[in-house]
Design a protein around this motif. Structure first.
Motif, mmCIF file in Angstrom:
data_model
loop_
_atom_site.group_PDB
_atom_site.id
_atom_site.type_symbol
_atom_site.label_atom_id
_atom_site.label_comp_id
_atom_site.label_asym_id
_atom_site.label_seq_id
_atom_site.Cartn_x
_atom_site.Cartn_y
_atom_site.Cartn_z
ATOM 1 N N GLU A 8 0.834 -1.350 0.020
ATOM 2 C CA GLU A 8 0.452 -0.481 0.299
ATOM 3 C C GLU A 8 0.500 1.053 -0.334
ATOM 4 O O GLU A 8 1.118 2.429 -0.782
ATOM 5 C CB GLU A 8 -1.168 -0.160 1.647
ATOM 6 N N SER A 9 1.898 1.116 0.524
ATOM 7 C CA SER A 9 3.166 2.078 0.714
ATOM 8 C C SER A 9 3.529 2.041 -0.539
ATOM 9 O O SER A 9 3.813 3.665 -1.410
ATOM 10 C CB SER A 9 3.901 2.210 1.991
ATOM 11 N N SER B 203 2.316 1.928 -3.757
ATOM 12 C CA SER B 203 1.624 2.658 -4.439
ATOM 13 C C SER B 203 1.217 3.810 -4.306
ATOM 14 O O SER B 203 0.886 4.277 -4.734
ATOM 15 C CB SER B 203 0.365 1.315 -4.631
ATOM 16 N N ARG B 204 0.715 4.977 -2.461
ATOM 17 C CA ARG B 204 0.654 5.299 -2.324
ATOM 18 C C ARG B 204 1.540 6.837 -2.675
ATOM 19 O O ARG B 204 1.510 7.380 -3.338
ATOM 20 C CB ARG B 204 0.438 5.634 -1.073
ATOM 21 N N LYS C 165 1.607 6.869 -6.335
ATOM 22 C CA LYS C 165 1.012 7.847 -6.906
ATOM 23 C C LYS C 165 0.498 9.621 -6.207
ATOM 24 O O LYS C 165 1.061 9.846 -7.790
ATOM 25 C CB LYS C 165 -0.648 7.761 -6.465
ATOM 26 N N ALA C 166 1.625 10.090 -5.709
ATOM 27 C CA ALA C 166 2.647 11.254 -5.379
ATOM 28 C C ALA C 166 3.272 11.723 -6.214
ATOM 29 O O ALA C 166 3.172 12.913 -6.814
ATOM 30 C CB ALA C 166 2.599 11.045 -3.635
ATOM 31 N N ASN D 20 -3.931 11.861 5.457
ATOM 32 C CA ASN D 20 -4.948 11.491 4.527
ATOM 33 C C ASN D 20 -4.261 11.428 3.325
ATOM 34 O O ASN D 20 -3.480 11.410 3.730
ATOM 35 C CB ASN D 20 -6.382 12.214 4.199
ATOM 36 N N ASP D 21 -4.169 10.656 2.143
ATOM 37 C CA ASP D 21 -3.321 10.795 0.631
ATOM 38 C C ASP D 21 -3.199 11.800 1.097
ATOM 39 O O ASP D 21 -1.872 12.886 0.591
ATOM 40 C CB ASP D 21 -4.585 10.233 -0.486
ATOM 41 N N TRP D 22 -3.835 13.232 0.536
ATOM 42 C CA TRP D 22 -3.600 14.769 0.654
ATOM 43 C C TRP D 22 -2.428 14.890 1.559
ATOM 44 O O TRP D 22 -1.403 14.828 1.189
ATOM 45 C CB TRP D 22 -4.564 15.805 0.086
ATOM 46 N N PHE E 151 -0.068 13.042 2.853
ATOM 47 C CA PHE E 151 0.879 12.812 2.139
ATOM 48 C C PHE E 151 1.379 12.754 1.712
ATOM 49 O O PHE E 151 2.681 13.769 1.366
ATOM 50 C CB PHE E 151 0.249 11.213 2.220
ATOM 51 N N THR E 152 0.644 13.524 0.527
ATOM 52 C CA THR E 152 1.740 14.420 -0.591
ATOM 53 C C THR E 152 2.039 15.357 -0.556
ATOM 54 O O THR E 152 3.161 16.294 -0.746
ATOM 55 C CB THR E 152 0.774 14.603 -1.668
#
Length: 317
Positions: A130-131, A133-134, A137-138, A195-197, A199-200
């Protein structure tokens, strides 16, 4: 690999054994992470097929990398070398460090990382996937193979304070150690994000994007320098990757549009010192930048200026 780097690996091995055996990590699982796209001798105790045959299934887990699902035998493998409150398997850990000696800065290194985590193998494998992939994506990628040692070291050098950012890549209650470009152990610990935002925003920056874009060129420079220092049996400069990045992106480095010229510029700066401190060498660099017909010739032109290079090197000591 010269003797000074071998000594550093021996020190790294001692440090990893001490850290992973410490009371601080006794309550966690401790792991080795292997990239099975790399190559290891069938005689090694960490050969993946040997581990799969001899170790209990509950100590092994495959990170099912999406692009490699057609053949799980080449997907990354995590190997538990100690469960919570269990003694560390020092033999396997030392074998992993020995393998690094054999594959240092090869394109695909078999040994990637040394991990402690509250998660058991299968859960850790899923969390790392998962990491990956995250993080991909970033960076507008399908997947970021940050477990590759050079890739991870390059990510680390994209931050002023890497400890505040690298931990975003890890699940909770997890630490990750790897042998960096200087053959030193670098360890970082998990950092929470909302969240993903979030994180990015905290993981990405302009230098990280540049380094990812230029990773192959930076890697080739690192390999060339390592080979040169080994050939002449000289100690490798400290903070090698940091120096490569600094020169690659400095004022003159970015103006050199020909890839070979830019590579030569970095190599000569690291070997002899900052070239722009010498007026004659600076004039040559400017000529190459300004004249299209001279582009690609920087290495030849600089190598003819032995006196200027020698003077620069002596002044840099």
């Amino acid at each position: 690999m010269n003797n000074s780097m071998l000594d550093k690996l021996l020190t790294a091995n001692t440090r990893l054994i001490s850290e992973l055996s410490s009371e601080h990590y006794q309550h966690r699982y401790r792991y080795l992470l292997f990239d099975r796209l790399g190559v290891v001798s069938e005689l090694s105790s960490i050969f993946d097929e040997t581990l799969l045959e001899t170790m209990p299934a509950d100590r092994l887990a495959i990170i099912k990398r999406p692009t490699l699902l057609h053949d799980l035998s080449v997907c990354p493998l995590i190997v538990c070398i100690a469960k919570p409150n269990e003694s560390l398997n020092e033999e396997l850990l030392s074998a992993a460090v020995i393998q690094i000696k054999n594959e240092y800065l090869t394109k695909k290194q078999y040994v990637c990382g040394f991990i402690t985590s509250a998660l058991p193998p299968e859960q850790l494998a899923d969390a790392l996937l998962e990491s990956y992939s995250r993080a991909g994506k970033a960076l507008n990628k399908p997947f970021l193979t940050f477990y590759e040692p050079f890739t991870l070291d390059l990510i680390r050098h994209s931050y002023i304070e890497p400890d505040s950012h690298l931990g975003l890549l890890l699940p909770a209650e997890t630490s990750y150690s790897f042998i960096d470009t200087d053959c030193d152990v670098y360890t970082f610990h998990s950092k929470a994000f909302q969240n993903d935002w979030d994180f990015t925003l905290r993981f990405t920056n302009q230098l990280l994007h540049y380094n990812q874009l230029n990773q192959f060129e930076l890697y080739q420079i690192a390999v060339t320098l390592t080979d040169l220092y080994e050939e002449y049996d000289r100690p490798q400069p400290q903070k090698l990757l940091s120096q490569i990045i600094n020169y690659f992106y400095d004022h003159k480095g970015t103006k050199l549009k020909n890839p070979n010229d830019r590579r030569v510029y970095v190599l000569f700066c690291i070997i002899y010192g900052q070239l722009t401190q010498n007026e004659k060498l600076t004039a040559i660099i400017n000529d190459v930048i300004d004249n299209e017909e001279m582009q690609g010739e920087l290495g030849l032109l600089l190598s003819q200026e032995k006196q200027a290079l020698s003077s620069l090197k002596n002044n840099s000591k």
